[in-house]
Write a protein that holds these residues in place. Structure first.
Motif, PDB file in Angstrom:
ATOM      1  N   UNK A 312       9.908   3.734 -49.975  1.00  0.00           N
ATOM      2  CA  UNK A 312       9.094   2.598 -49.808  1.00  0.00           C
ATOM      3  C   UNK A 312      10.020   1.693 -49.039  1.00  0.00           C
ATOM      4  N   UNK A 313       9.598   0.344 -48.320  1.00  0.00           N
ATOM      5  CA  UNK A 313      10.583  -0.547 -47.792  1.00  0.00           C
ATOM      6  C   UNK A 313      11.182  -1.435 -48.932  1.00  0.00           C
ATOM      7  N   UNK A 364      15.739   4.568 -55.339  1.00  0.00           N
ATOM      8  CA  UNK A 364      14.761   5.717 -55.134  1.00  0.00           C
ATOM      9  C   UNK A 364      14.069   5.703 -56.421  1.00  0.00           C
ATOM     10  N   UNK A 365      14.466   5.527 -57.820  1.00  0.00           N
ATOM     11  CA  UNK A 365      13.733   5.339 -58.952  1.00  0.00           C
ATOM     12  C   UNK A 365      12.850   4.301 -59.088  1.00  0.00           C
ATOM     13  N   UNK A 366      13.086   2.899 -58.833  1.00  0.00           N
ATOM     14  CA  UNK A 366      12.405   2.185 -58.584  1.00  0.00           C
ATOM     15  C   UNK A 366      11.364   1.991 -57.660  1.00  0.00           C
ATOM     16  N   UNK A 367      11.603   2.654 -56.467  1.00  0.00           N
ATOM     17  CA  UNK A 367      10.532   3.105 -55.461  1.00  0.00           C
ATOM     18  C   UNK A 367       9.426   3.898 -56.257  1.00  0.00           C
ATOM     19  N   UNK A 372       8.961  -2.262 -54.801  1.00  0.00           N
ATOM     20  CA  UNK A 372       9.669  -2.386 -53.686  1.00  0.00           C
ATOM     21  C   UNK A 372       9.704  -3.750 -53.181  1.00  0.00           C
ATOM     22  N   UNK A 373      10.115  -4.001 -52.149  1.00  0.00           N
ATOM     23  CA  UNK A 373      10.244  -5.416 -51.446  1.00  0.00           C
ATOM     24  C   UNK A 373       8.915  -6.337 -51.859  1.00  0.00           C
ATOM     25  N   UNK A 374       8.053  -5.962 -52.119  1.00  0.00           N
ATOM     26  CA  UNK A 374       6.844  -6.814 -52.468  1.00  0.00           C
ATOM     27  C   UNK A 374       6.617  -7.020 -53.764  1.00  0.00           C
ATOM     28  N   UNK A 497       3.666   9.235 -61.561  1.00  0.00           N
ATOM     29  CA  UNK A 497       4.567   9.264 -60.297  1.00  0.00           C
ATOM     30  C   UNK A 497       4.218   8.120 -59.171  1.00  0.00           C
ATOM     31  N   UNK A 498       4.672   6.827 -59.713  1.00  0.00           N
ATOM     32  CA  UNK A 498       4.092   5.693 -58.927  1.00  0.00           C
ATOM     33  C   UNK A 498       4.587   5.668 -57.535  1.00  0.00           C
ATOM     34  N   UNK A 499       5.660   6.444 -57.109  1.00  0.00           N
ATOM     35  CA  UNK A 499       6.108   6.194 -55.746  1.00  0.00           C
ATOM     36  C   UNK A 499       5.351   7.157 -54.710  1.00  0.00           C
ATOM     37  N   UNK A 500       4.745   8.035 -55.419  1.00  0.00           N
ATOM     38  CA  UNK A 500       4.027   9.241 -54.400  1.00  0.00           C
ATOM     39  C   UNK A 500       2.609   8.688 -53.831  1.00  0.00           C
ATOM     40  N   UNK A 501       2.105   7.688 -54.691  1.00  0.00           N
ATOM     41  CA  UNK A 501       0.920   7.118 -54.425  1.00  0.00           C
ATOM     42  C   UNK A 501       0.855   5.585 -54.227  1.00  0.00           C
ATOM     43  N   UNK A 502       0.257   5.039 -53.118  1.00  0.00           N
ATOM     44  CA  UNK A 502       0.005   3.487 -53.161  1.00  0.00           C
ATOM     45  C   UNK A 502      -1.057   3.021 -53.900  1.00  0.00           C
ATOM     46  N   UNK A 503      -1.005   2.443 -54.961  1.00  0.00           N
ATOM     47  CA  UNK A 503      -2.062   1.978 -55.884  1.00  0.00           C
ATOM     48  C   UNK A 503      -2.303   0.449 -55.310  1.00  0.00           C
TER      49      UNK A 503
END
Length: 640
Positions: A312-313, A364-367, A372-374, A497-503
């Motif tokens: 993520x950005x 990487x973990x928090x992503x 992320x930045x948002x 797995x939050x980072x693999x999908x944008x919710x």
């Protein structure tokens, strides 16, 4: 050619204060703009301790306008490097073609060059270079940053028919000369003749310039008035004199070869006007002290990497990274210049590999958590997590072993609690120090993330990072559209797995059905309509859905859409089971019922089985009955 001149007393007094060397006379050299620009990137370069170029087009225009008016633009400070020392320092070029927000200066090989470094004046000299020889690339409004058509390259022009004495044409910045940046050469008219400012550099002979000027006059419309021709001649001749004739550049050249002395001069020189940020000053110190490593490139490249090249950005800055250096290296965590001593910089350099690895692992973990930045509201909240990772000896938390799953979930829940409760808000130096000490002590007996120790230890310092009846309203107060809302809603769900999908944050009862017009058509009273509109964006009406699911759901009434979901959906999303609440008219009651479920869910967060065992041992010691997770949900539970 440059000449030695004596500067008025006010400049000498300023110089004495500038260098803190009272009673010492400092001589200045003056030069024309053309002479100085001619030497940029041939003789004049930048030291590694300089920050990047940051001026915007309006500031460049204001500089040229000031020069045309004859205003002083302050003096410059140079450092002359002896040939035998050219290879001792990293040097960088000036940016001639600048792209807003992304360009870093490039390293320069010093071989065969006379090197003079600019310690004070980079922004002004780069602006002159861009205005006369270069370009400024900007992003168009309402365009995506990664869209090829979003960026346009612009050059500086002067409308030589604009009368600078016409007060009606003065803009908000007090600019009266007609300078503007354009992507393409603008069309001329009776009111405007646009001269690319850099053209003036073509005429080292005044006769050639006069011929050029007359050719332009001959090409102007025949209807041009005598007054307009006077304005034209005055403007174009003023520009020529400014660049070629007037020695408006005044600079002092330091010749001492001591880097420590020059670093001190640099910091003092940049302590006024547009001040350097703390990270700029610290970066200058790190760059000057680290051996065998180009600290500037390391830090810039790593910050760019964690911001742009992960799942993520992100939007971390140099301050975040430098504070991480102090925390991971077990140094005084207070973010002060005097904590970056020569001794401490050596410790940081020795720990640099571990610092980078720990920071990257945490980002990487928090992503993967969807942060992320948002949605990250405080980068300082990551410090105890980064410290924890730095002590794991390279172990990761991105796999499926019980240790990895358990600890990544503890970190997620603690971090979101800390962010929502603003644990690291305000002056957070002490909070960072306390949390680091807690993690350090806990790791003496266990390699698990010390969720409960952090909750208890920070609570003793008045920093609440879990949820009880006193601060659950912090979560319930979140509303649609706020930065913290995704964090708050994600707490309702178990490990994902939050980072693999944008919710998406979705309105359970669609907001499109809750407009005043549609509610009035249902025959509802004004008071009920106001209550529904107030409730629609509350967290009790929000859930997380995949983007595809959110689009499929669209404006469907919830009592219809829910029929397409599995039986587990209600439990997973904390939906009240009372179907009479699943319609627009009952939205306020639906939100109230769901907020009760949310409150009960939050009271359990973060307690593992082993932590319940610890709590029960304490209760047994106090002759109190033991508890289990459901106890926290019961009316009159532990908090009573």
């Amino acid at each position: 050619m440059a000449s030695i001149t004596r500067i008025p007393l006010r400049f000498i007094q300023a110089t004495r204060e500038y260098f803190n060397i009272k009673g010492v006379y400092v001589s200045y050299t003056t030069a024309t703009i053309r002479d100085v620009v001619e030497f940029i990137n041939r003789k004049y370069f930048l030291p590694a301790i300089q920050r990047p170029f940051v001026w915007e087009p309006e500031q460049i225009i204001s500089l040229f306008d000031s020069l045309m008016k004859g205003y002083p633009i302050s003096s410059f400070l140079f450092w002359e490097i002896r040939p035998e020392n050219r290879g001792n320092w990293d040097i960088y070029d000036f940016i001639e073609n600048f792209k807003y927000g992304s360009t870093h200066n490039q390293l320069v090989e010093p071989d065969g060059r006379d090197i003079t470094l600019v310690l004070d004046g980079q922004q002004r000299l780069t602006s002159l270079l861009i205005g006369l020889r270069g370009t400024y690339t900007i992003k168009l409004k309402h365009k995506r940053w990664d869209s090829p058509g979003a960026w346009v390259k612009q050059r500086l022009y002067l409308n030589v028919l604009k009368d600078p004495g016409n007060d009606e044409d003065t803009d908000d910045l007090g600019v009266t000369y007609g300078f503007r940046f354009f992507t393409e050469p603008p069309a001329n008219s009776e009111a405007a003749y646009w001269l690319k400012v850099g053209r003036v550099l073509d005429f080292d002979d005044e006769d050639l310039f006069d011929n050029f000027k007359e050719e332009i006059i001959d090409s102007l419309p025949g209807s041009l008035t005598r007054d307009s021709e006077k304005v034209f001649r005055k403007n174009i001749e003023r520009l020529y004199r400014l660049i070629w004739k007037e020695e408006v550049i005044s600079y002092y050249t330091e010749k001492n070869q001591s880097y420590d002395r020059v670093l001190d001069i640099f910091i003092r020189a940049n302590d006024g006007g547009t001040k350097l940020s703390k990270s700029d000053l610290l970066l200058s110190m790190i760059t000057s002290k680290w051996s065998g490593v180009n600290a500037r490139e390391e830090i810039y490249q790593f910050v760019d990497f964690i911001n742009d090249d992960l799942e993520r950005k992100n939007s971390f800055d140099k301050d975040f990274l430098m504070r991480s250096c102090l925390v991971v290296s077990d140094l005084d965590q207070r973010y002060r210049v005097n904590n970056f001593t020569t001794k401490n910089l050596s410790i940081i350099q020795a720990s640099w590999g571990n610092i980078k690895a720990s920071v990257e692992a945490v980002v990487r973990l928090i992503n993967r958590f969807g942060i992320d930045r948002d949605t990250l509201t405080s980068a300082n909240a990551l410090m105890p997590v980064i410290y924890y990772f730095s002590k794991l000896n390279g172990r990761k938390l991105d796999g499926t072993t019980p240790f990895e799953i358990h600890n990544s979930e503890l970190i997620r829940k603690w971090l979101i609690g800390a962010l929502l409760n603003n644990v690291f808000g305000g002056t957070s130096d002490q909070t960072i120090g306390v949390s680091r000490a807690i993690v350090k002590e806990a790791l003496k007996t266990s390699d698990s993330f010390p969720y409960q120790a952090l909750v208890v230890g920070l609570k003793e310092k008045g920093r609440i990072s879990d949820f009880d009846t006193g601060n659950i309203n912090t979560v319930l107060d979140a509303r649609f559209g706020q930065k913290k809302t995704f964090l708050a809603v994600s707490l309702f769900y178990d490990n994902h797995n939050w980072g693999s999908t944008f919710l998406h944050v979705d309105h359970i009862i669609p907001r499109s059905l809750c407009t005043r017009q549609k509610l009035s058509q249902k025959g509802l009273g004004q008071l009920q309509i106001d209550r529904i509109i107030d409730a629609v964006d509350k967290i009790g009406n929000l859930q997380l859905l995949l983007g595809r699911e959110n689009q499929e759901k669209s404006d469907q009434p919830f009592d219809q859409w829910i029929q397409t979901r599995s039986s587990e959906f209600l439990v997973k999303n904390l939906i009240p089971s009372d179907q009479s609440l699943w319609n627009v008219e009952m939205l306020p009651e639906f939100v109230a019922a769901r907020e009760r479920l949310i409150s009960n869910r939050l009271k359990n967060i973060g307690f593992s089985d082993s932590e319940f065992d610890t709590i029960n041992r304490l209760l047994k010691f106090a002759n109190l009955p033991s508890v289990s997770a459901p106890f926290f949900e019961a009316p009159g539970g532990l908090e009573a």
